[in-house]
Design a protein around this motif. Structure first.
Motif, PDB file in Angstrom:
ATOM      1  N   LEU A   1       7.760 -20.586 -30.612  1.00  0.00           N
ATOM      2  CA  LEU A   1       6.305 -20.633 -30.525  1.00  0.00           C
ATOM      3  C   LEU A   1       5.759 -21.719 -31.454  1.00  0.00           C
ATOM      4  CD1 LEU A   1       5.519 -16.827 -30.404  1.00  0.00           C
ATOM      5  CD2 LEU A   1       5.275 -18.466 -28.549  1.00  0.00           C
ATOM      6  N   ALA A   2       6.317 -22.920 -31.320  1.00  0.00           N
ATOM      7  CA  ALA A   2       5.979 -23.989 -32.255  1.00  0.00           C
ATOM      8  C   ALA A   2       4.518 -24.423 -32.135  1.00  0.00           C
ATOM      9  CB  ALA A   2       6.907 -25.175 -32.025  1.00  0.00           C
ATOM     10  N   GLY A   3       4.004 -24.527 -30.943  1.00  0.00           N
ATOM     11  CA  GLY A   3       2.649 -25.054 -30.790  1.00  0.00           C
ATOM     12  C   GLY A   3       1.773 -24.148 -29.970  1.00  0.00           C
ATOM     13  N   PRO A   4       0.487 -24.427 -29.902  1.00  0.00           N
ATOM     14  CA  PRO A   4      -0.432 -23.583 -29.134  1.00  0.00           C
ATOM     15  C   PRO A   4      -0.101 -23.574 -27.638  1.00  0.00           C
ATOM     16  CG  PRO A   4      -1.543 -25.561 -29.953  1.00  0.00           C
ATOM     17  CD  PRO A   4      -0.198 -25.521 -30.598  1.00  0.00           C
ATOM     18  N   GLY A   5       0.567 -24.593 -27.158  1.00  0.00           N
ATOM     19  CA  GLY A   5       0.856 -24.638 -25.725  1.00  0.00           C
ATOM     20  C   GLY A   5       2.192 -24.013 -25.367  1.00  0.00           C
ATOM     21  N   SER A   6       2.894 -23.457 -26.367  1.00  0.00           N
ATOM     22  CA  SER A   6       4.208 -22.871 -26.074  1.00  0.00           C
ATOM     23  C   SER A   6       4.044 -21.484 -25.469  1.00  0.00           C
ATOM     24  CB  SER A   6       5.023 -22.730 -27.361  1.00  0.00           C
ATOM     25  OG  SER A   6       5.155 -23.963 -27.993  1.00  0.00           O
ATOM     26  N   LEU A   7       4.904 -21.191 -24.529  1.00  0.00           N
ATOM     27  CA  LEU A   7       4.866 -19.888 -23.873  1.00  0.00           C
ATOM     28  C   LEU A   7       6.284 -19.341 -23.819  1.00  0.00           C
ATOM     29  CD1 LEU A   7       3.272 -17.783 -22.136  1.00  0.00           C
ATOM     30  CD2 LEU A   7       3.939 -19.126 -20.153  1.00  0.00           C
ATOM     31  N   VAL A   8       6.454 -18.097 -24.292  1.00  0.00           N
ATOM     32  CA  VAL A   8       7.768 -17.458 -24.201  1.00  0.00           C
ATOM     33  C   VAL A   8       7.670 -16.370 -23.152  1.00  0.00           C
ATOM     34  CG1 VAL A   8       9.494 -16.098 -25.430  1.00  0.00           C
ATOM     35  CG2 VAL A   8       8.329 -17.972 -26.598  1.00  0.00           C
ATOM     36  N   LEU A   9       8.594 -16.380 -22.211  1.00  0.00           N
ATOM     37  CA  LEU A   9       8.585 -15.373 -21.148  1.00  0.00           C
ATOM     38  C   LEU A   9       9.657 -14.334 -21.399  1.00  0.00           C
ATOM     39  CD1 LEU A   9       8.291 -17.437 -17.819  1.00  0.00           C
ATOM     40  CD2 LEU A   9       6.486 -16.480 -19.240  1.00  0.00           C
ATOM     41  N   SER A  10       9.374 -13.116 -21.035  1.00  0.00           N
ATOM     42  CA  SER A  10      10.442 -12.111 -21.027  1.00  0.00           C
ATOM     43  C   SER A  10      11.351 -12.452 -19.859  1.00  0.00           C
ATOM     44  CB  SER A  10       9.864 -10.717 -20.851  1.00  0.00           C
ATOM     45  OG  SER A  10       9.432 -10.551 -19.524  1.00  0.00           O
ATOM     46  N   GLU A  11      12.565 -11.916 -19.910  1.00  0.00           N
ATOM     47  CA  GLU A  11      13.516 -12.243 -18.855  1.00  0.00           C
ATOM     48  C   GLU A  11      12.981 -11.824 -17.485  1.00  0.00           C
ATOM     49  OE1 GLU A  11      17.368 -10.615 -19.458  1.00  0.00           O
ATOM     50  OE2 GLU A  11      18.329 -12.363 -18.555  1.00  0.00           O
ATOM     51  N   SER A  12      12.347 -10.648 -17.439  1.00  0.00           N
ATOM     52  CA  SER A  12      11.873 -10.211 -16.130  1.00  0.00           C
ATOM     53  C   SER A  12      10.671 -11.032 -15.667  1.00  0.00           C
ATOM     54  CB  SER A  12      11.563  -8.713 -16.131  1.00  0.00           C
ATOM     55  OG  SER A  12      10.791  -8.369 -17.241  1.00  0.00           O
ATOM     56  N   ALA A  13       9.834 -11.469 -16.609  1.00  0.00           N
ATOM     57  CA  ALA A  13       8.711 -12.327 -16.207  1.00  0.00           C
ATOM     58  C   ALA A  13       9.239 -13.663 -15.703  1.00  0.00           C
ATOM     59  CB  ALA A  13       7.762 -12.538 -17.374  1.00  0.00           C
ATOM     60  N   ALA A  14      10.277 -14.188 -16.374  1.00  0.00           N
ATOM     61  CA  ALA A  14      10.858 -15.461 -15.940  1.00  0.00           C
ATOM     62  C   ALA A  14      11.371 -15.337 -14.516  1.00  0.00           C
ATOM     63  CB  ALA A  14      11.987 -15.866 -16.884  1.00  0.00           C
ATOM     64  N   ARG A  15      12.003 -14.203 -14.223  1.00  0.00           N
ATOM     65  CA  ARG A  15      12.539 -13.994 -12.879  1.00  0.00           C
ATOM     66  C   ARG A  15      11.399 -13.863 -11.882  1.00  0.00           C
ATOM     67  NH1 ARG A  15      15.163  -9.312 -13.446  1.00  0.00           N
ATOM     68  NH2 ARG A  15      16.451 -10.263 -15.059  1.00  0.00           N
ATOM     69  N   LYS A  16      10.334 -13.155 -12.295  1.00  0.00           N
ATOM     70  CA  LYS A  16       9.208 -12.914 -11.390  1.00  0.00           C
ATOM     71  C   LYS A  16       8.534 -14.234 -10.991  1.00  0.00           C
ATOM     72  CE  LYS A  16       4.581 -10.815 -11.613  1.00  0.00           C
ATOM     73  NZ  LYS A  16       3.735  -9.916 -12.402  1.00  0.00           N
ATOM     74  N   TYR A  17       8.384 -15.131 -11.961  1.00  0.00           N
ATOM     75  CA  TYR A  17       7.639 -16.354 -11.668  1.00  0.00           C
ATOM     76  C   TYR A  17       8.522 -17.477 -11.132  1.00  0.00           C
ATOM     77  CZ  TYR A  17       3.330 -14.589 -13.652  1.00  0.00           C
ATOM     78  OH  TYR A  17       2.202 -13.871 -13.849  1.00  0.00           O
ATOM     79  N   PHE A  18       9.739 -17.562 -11.657  1.00  0.00           N
ATOM     80  CA  PHE A  18      10.542 -18.737 -11.295  1.00  0.00           C
ATOM     81  C   PHE A  18      11.868 -18.366 -10.649  1.00  0.00           C
ATOM     82  CE2 PHE A  18       7.880 -19.847 -14.973  1.00  0.00           C
ATOM     83  CZ  PHE A  18       7.068 -20.790 -14.348  1.00  0.00           C
ATOM     84  N   GLY A  19      12.083 -17.118 -10.373  1.00  0.00           N
ATOM     85  CA  GLY A  19      13.313 -16.704  -9.707  1.00  0.00           C
ATOM     86  C   GLY A  19      14.513 -17.112 -10.530  1.00  0.00           C
ATOM     87  N   ASP A  20      15.547 -17.535  -9.826  1.00  0.00           N
ATOM     88  CA  ASP A  20      16.759 -17.919 -10.529  1.00  0.00           C
ATOM     89  C   ASP A  20      16.667 -19.333 -11.090  1.00  0.00           C
ATOM     90  OD1 ASP A  20      17.887 -15.468 -10.128  1.00  0.00           O
ATOM     91  OD2 ASP A  20      18.727 -16.030  -8.166  1.00  0.00           O
ATOM     92  N   ALA A  21      15.674 -20.072 -10.635  1.00  0.00           N
ATOM     93  CA  ALA A  21      15.508 -21.426 -11.161  1.00  0.00           C
ATOM     94  C   ALA A  21      15.159 -21.341 -12.645  1.00  0.00           C
ATOM     95  CB  ALA A  21      14.395 -22.141 -10.406  1.00  0.00           C
ATOM     96  N   GLY A  22      15.522 -22.334 -13.410  1.00  0.00           N
ATOM     97  CA  GLY A  22      15.254 -22.304 -14.844  1.00  0.00           C
ATOM     98  C   GLY A  22      13.762 -22.240 -15.124  1.00  0.00           C
ATOM     99  N   ALA A  23      13.358 -21.292 -15.969  1.00  0.00           N
ATOM    100  CA  ALA A  23      11.936 -21.170 -16.294  1.00  0.00           C
ATOM    101  C   ALA A  23      11.540 -22.136 -17.403  1.00  0.00           C
ATOM    102  CB  ALA A  23      11.638 -19.736 -16.717  1.00  0.00           C
TER     103      ALA A  23
END
Lengths: 225, 804
Positions: B139-161
């Motif tokens: 979370l280095a900067g204001p624009g950084s976003l960390v996703l939970s594993e399930s959120a990453a899957r929900k939004y980007f599927g198996d593709a790298g989030a």
């Protein structure tokens, strides 16, 4: 002298009445004797054997075993005495159904904390002597009555007791089996074993070196027939 | 010697197979049931313990006195964290955790997400492993976003989030975030739950500087990591000085206190209000733990009963062993060893059973529990085995070893064994526990059904809620277009567009200071003119909002009866709301339960426009994101089948946005999850308790009959009919079960009365339920006894007499 009973009384109180099981009883037994105790049912034969064998207490009188005063002993000493010096044989054999012949005979040694190798040797010897090596892995239910009683005798002898107490040992056996057991007793006695047996049978009693008659808890000279 | 004991134990168990089966399976069922329940209780008690620094982690909470009231809150000012770090030497680090529910946009799709705004220290304090991406400084900067594993899957599927972009509505802005890392999902037993994490550097977007520095504006949870050598007491002692310094002359002496709560205390401490995550009532874990132990004790009682009852069969062996020189101690050891063997079998079987039942159990209680493969658990099983061995084996061992050999071998010893008092006591205890559990499960079931069926003051059936996932400005026009589209369908009865539906309560909490200088609060919802009609609320006085009357839009309020009562309004119609709120009351609604039935109906205000209320309130509390939600009332039929209709209509007004929906009755049912879970467990437990008790009774009756075989034979020969024999045997046990009922009924009554105290709306404890529980147990027991004794009674008496 192996043991001596002096003026033994044993009673039960029933509804205010005192019923005597043993009454004013004296008895001396020397080492190497084979005593047959006779008497009708309820005359006190079993009670007497239980008292001698320390399975049951008595209410009055003195009991000396090898000169030691049993009536003054504590439970623990009495238990040790019983464990080391007394062998029991029952009419109903009383083998443990869940144990094999070998294990049944071995059990008294376990309670005497005999080492495993020694146990093996002792049990092996006695199995040999009684010709039942082939039956050692069988369970009691797989044996005939005579064979079961043979195991019972072997088990009573395994801890090399001073005295063998047999309560109607042939009561459940046919005549041929009875005779075999009695012959065995005779032979044991000849080797020096002291034996006291309670019996109904004149024939069995005649194997003894001394025959005593019991009636209503006391000795009697004239056996009632 | 041990080998000899084990051998004989095993052989005697095998010899009486049926009896062994009853003994082992009864205990196994008890053990597995107890294990599963304790697994649940353990997970409740071990919340947040997975953080390696959990013994040093605390959450700060505050106790603020304002006029005559105290405001206790675990949600704290933003400035608290930095102040603690600066002023308190015991504090190593702090982390603010602020819960947001913003709308997240990826392409044309919009979702409401659980987002936490946290300090970068988040990953130092807590054990949430970063799986991919920038693991060093996620979370280095204001624009950084960390996703939970399930959120990453929900939004980007198996593709790298990692490296992908997402838009998020923050305050009035839509901001672009870049995924910097993916973090593991938070464990279920965590008081910190998230889908996404953003940095606290974004706080400026959400609120002005003044609000961020203000001690009277609470927004965030504040977690504190103490130094290893520091104690919470030492740190807390410095808080008053810190507050005095921070507030200066605003500091009311003793009026603004900060306290620390261990992180592991959060989940089960319901004396503090809930923070970002709901807390559990610890009472439920106590109830369930006792149910688990009761089952175990019933199973142990069963074991003792059977062992003692069966001891007659072992009496001869005991006699023989004594003659052969066994001392009492050795016999006790032997029988304890046997109990140990049986217990091991039962515990192993119980473990297997528990493993097998874990999945259905999880489904039942809506959890995701797993057996821990750690030493603690192994140790627990060992302790359980030893405890059950002692509990179940010691008494039988004592009884068995006490036999007098001379009597036993003469056959004088009846096969009784053990004192009749103990045997009867155990039967009574078993049945008392079973009956109490039956009664409780019936009442809990009734209360849960009552939750589902009570007249709430509105009609809860046929309602579907569709959130817009948009702010009010955009959302209301969309929702109204949707409303128009829906009303053209004959299946749709009515539609209402409101800020909150019945699924999201509490609504907005507002507060003001009245003329007596007392702080007052009420609930508020922004509705449309069709709300009353759509929900089928009943009007007590006055009228509902009228879409034709323009003055209703700004200046009218509809309140409920509780509001009228609370503020002592005579002739409420036409009156202005109390406090500085300008709207006038045009109608009073009959009270309806918009919140859960745990609490009574609280005062409520409804208006069509928010400004007249928001501007004059002194306090605003929101538990759910404010966004227009559409509540659709269908005329009937299958709701699931008609979702497509709603979806098609949605696509026609919002073609590029996903359609979300909830069935209102399901959301309402979810409010009573803790009660339902307890109800389910108690129901299953009572069935098991009855099962074990009946199993035991069956075996016990079998033994009794064996003992009284001769007596029964003689009675039969003397002309007693079979029925009188059955009655003879049954009466003994019926008396015991009657006694058990007398113990169970007051116990159950007491438990239920204290449980029901938690709810504002409860069932009555009808006497017939108590009777039903007692009679039910009696019927089952008599059936068991009757069948067994009839079989003996009907057999030829000659057979039983001949064996003598």
């Amino acid at each position: 002298m192996l043991l001596k009973l002096e003026n033994i009384y044993k009673w039960v109180n029933q509804g205010g009445n005192r019923t005597f099981l043993l009454k004013h009883l004296d008895l001396e037994i020397d080492e190497g004797e084979f005593v047959s105790v006779m008497g009708p049912s309820g005359s006190g034969k079993s009670t007497l054997l239980n008292v001698i064998g320390l399975l049951d207490g008595f209410d009055e009188g003195d009991y000396y075993f090898q000169g030691e005063a049993v009536h003054q002993m504590r439970d623990k000493e009495r238990a040790r005495l019983q464990k080391e010096h007394i062998g029991f044989i029952f009419q109903a054999y009383h083998l443990i159904d869940e144990l094999t012949v070998y294990e049944n005979i071995e059990t008294p040694l376990l309670y005497q904390k005999v080492k495993s190798s020694e146990r093996k040797a002792l049990v092996g010897d006695i199995l040999d002597r009684f010709n039942i090596v082939g039956k050692k892995d069988l369970f009691p239910s797989q044996l005939s009555g005579g064979q079961q009683q043979l195991v019972g005798v072997a088990r009573a002898l395994i801890s090399r007791p001073k005295i063998l107490l047999a309560d109607e040992p042939t009561g459940n056996l046919n005549s041929r089996q009875s005779r075999e057991i009695m012959e065995l007793f005779k032979e044991l006695n000849r080797e020096g074993m002291t034996i006291v047996q309670a019996t109904h049978s004149e024939f069995n009693a005649s194997y003894g070196t001394r025959i005593l008659h019991l009636l209503d808890g006391s000795w009697t000279d004239t056996p009632e027939l | 010697m041990i080998r000899n004991y084990l051998k004989i134990a095993w052989r005697s168990l095998m010899r009486y197979k049926g009896y062994t089966f009853v003994k082992v399976s009864g205990l196994a069922v008890g053990v597995s049931c107890c294990l599963l329940i304790l697994l649940f209780v353990r997970s409740e008690w071990s919340y947040d313990a997975f953080h390696t620094q959990s013994d040093r982690l605390y959450r700060a909470w505050q106790d603020e006195a304002f006029q005559d009231q105290r405001f206790i809150n675990v949600i704290t000012p933003l400035i608290l964290g930095p102040t603690l770090e600066a002023d308190i030497p015991e504090v190593e680090q702090t982390c603010r955790v602020m819960s947001l529910r913003p709308i997240v946009t990826l392409g044309a799709n919009r979702f409401t997400e659980a987002v936490l705004m946290v300090d970068p220290s988040f990953f130092d304090l807590f054990d949430f492993p970063v799986l991919r991406g920038n693991t060093a400084a996620p979370l280095a900067g204001p624009g950084s976003l960390v996703l939970s594993e399930s959120a990453a899957r929900k939004y980007f599927g198996d593709a790298g989030a990692v490296g992908q972009d997402l838009e998020m509505d923050l305050g009035d802005e839509q901001r672009r975030f870049t995924v910097s890392a993916v973090v593991a999902d938070a464990p279920q037993a965590s008081s910190i739950q998230y889908e996404m994490l953003i940095s606290y550097a974004n706080a400026g977007t959400l609120m002005p500087q003044q609000a961020r520095d203000n001690w009277f504006n609470v927004n965030t949870e504040t977690y504190v990591l103490l130094r290893e050598d520091a104690t919470a007491e030492a740190a807390s002692a410095k808080f008053p000085a810190m507050m005095r310094k921070a507030l200066g002359e605003d500091y009311p002496e003793g009026g603004f206190d900060i306290y620390l709560q261990p992180i592991t205390d959060i989940h089960l401490n319901n004396s503090l209000p809930a923070g970002n995550q709901p807390v559990s009532d610890p009472k439920y874990s106590y109830i369930l733990a006792s149910v688990g132990l009761i089952i175990l004790l019933v199973a142990c009682a069963n074991f003792v009963l059977l062992s003692v009852g069966h001891s007659g069969n072992r009496a001869r062996e005991v006699g023989v062993r004594k003659v052969l020189g066994a001392r009492r101690r050795e016999l006790i050891r032997q029988f304890l060893g046997e109990a140990f063997l049986v217990t091991c079998m039962a515990v192993l079987l119980g473990l297997g059973l528990a493993l097998l039942l874990l999945r259905p159990f999880n489904n039942l209680i809506v959890r995701d529990l797993d057996f821990p493969a750690d030493w603690g658990f192994a140790g627990f099983c060992l302790v359980l085995t030893l405890a059950v061995t002692l509990l179940s084996g010691f008494y039988p061992a004592l009884v068995l070893s006490r036999f007098n050999p001379a009597r036993v071998l003469k056959g004088l010893m009846a096969a009784a064994g053990g004192s009749a008092l103990l045997r009867k006591g155990l039967v009574v205890a078993q049945f008392a526990a079973s009956i109490a559990l039956i009664i409780c499960s019936v009442f809990i079931g009734q209360q849960i059904r009552y939750f589902q069926e009570k007249d709430l003051g509105y009609e809860r059936e046929h309602l579907i809620v569709v959130p817009t996932n948009m702010g009010r400005q955009e959302g209301i026009p969309l929702a109204e277009r949707y409303r128009t589209a829906l009303l053209s369908h004959p299946e749709v009865a009515n539609v209402s567009v409101d800020l909150y539906s019945f699924a999201e309560t509490p609504w907005i909490t507002m507060g003001f200071t009245d003329e007596q200088n007392a702080y007052q609060s009420f609930q508020y919802n922004l509705v449309d003119p069709y709300f009353v009609e759509t929900m089928k609320l009943r009007i007590k006085e006055g009228r509902s909002f009228d879409p034709q009357v323009t003055s209703d839009r700004a200046g009218a309020a509809v309140v409920n009866e509780a509001f009228v009562r609370q503020f002592g309004l005579q002739e409420p119609i036409g009156q202005k709301l109390p406090g500085r709120f300008p709207p006038r009351i045009i109608g009073v609604l009959e009270d309806f339960n918009y919140e859960s039935l745990h609490s009574p109906v609280t005062p409520l205000v409804l208006t069509l426009q928010p400004d007249s209320m928001m501007r004059y309130t002194e306090n605003v509390g929101m538990a759910f994101s404010p966004q227009p939600r559409v509540t659709v009332r269908l005329k009937g039929g299958s709701l699931v089948g008609q979702v497509d209709l709603l979806k098609t209509a949605w696509a026609s007004v919002a073609p590029d946005q996903d359609f979300e929906h909830t069935f209102l009755d399901e959301s309402l049912a979810a409010r009573y999850q803790a009660e339902r879970r307890t109800g389910t467990i108690v129901k299953v437990a009572s069935a098991l308790a009855v099962f074990i008790a009946v199993l035991g009774l069956f075996a016990l009756v079998t033994l009794t009959l064996a003992r009284r075989r001769k007596e029964i034979g003689i009675r039969r020969v003397l002309g007693a009919p079979a029925s009188s024999i059955v009655r003879l045997i049954s009466m003994d046990y019926a008396r015991l079960i009657g006694l058990a009922s007398l113990i169970a009924i007051p116990l159950a009554w007491w438990f239920m009365r204290s449980w029901l105290r938690d709810f504002a709306y409860t069932i009555e404890l009808h006497w017939w339920v108590f009777l039903l529980g007692a009679l039910g147990a009696l019927a089952i027991a008599l059936l068991t006894i009757g069948v067994q004794s009839a079989r003996t009674a009907l057999s030829n008496p000659v057979n039983s007499l001949r064996t003598e």
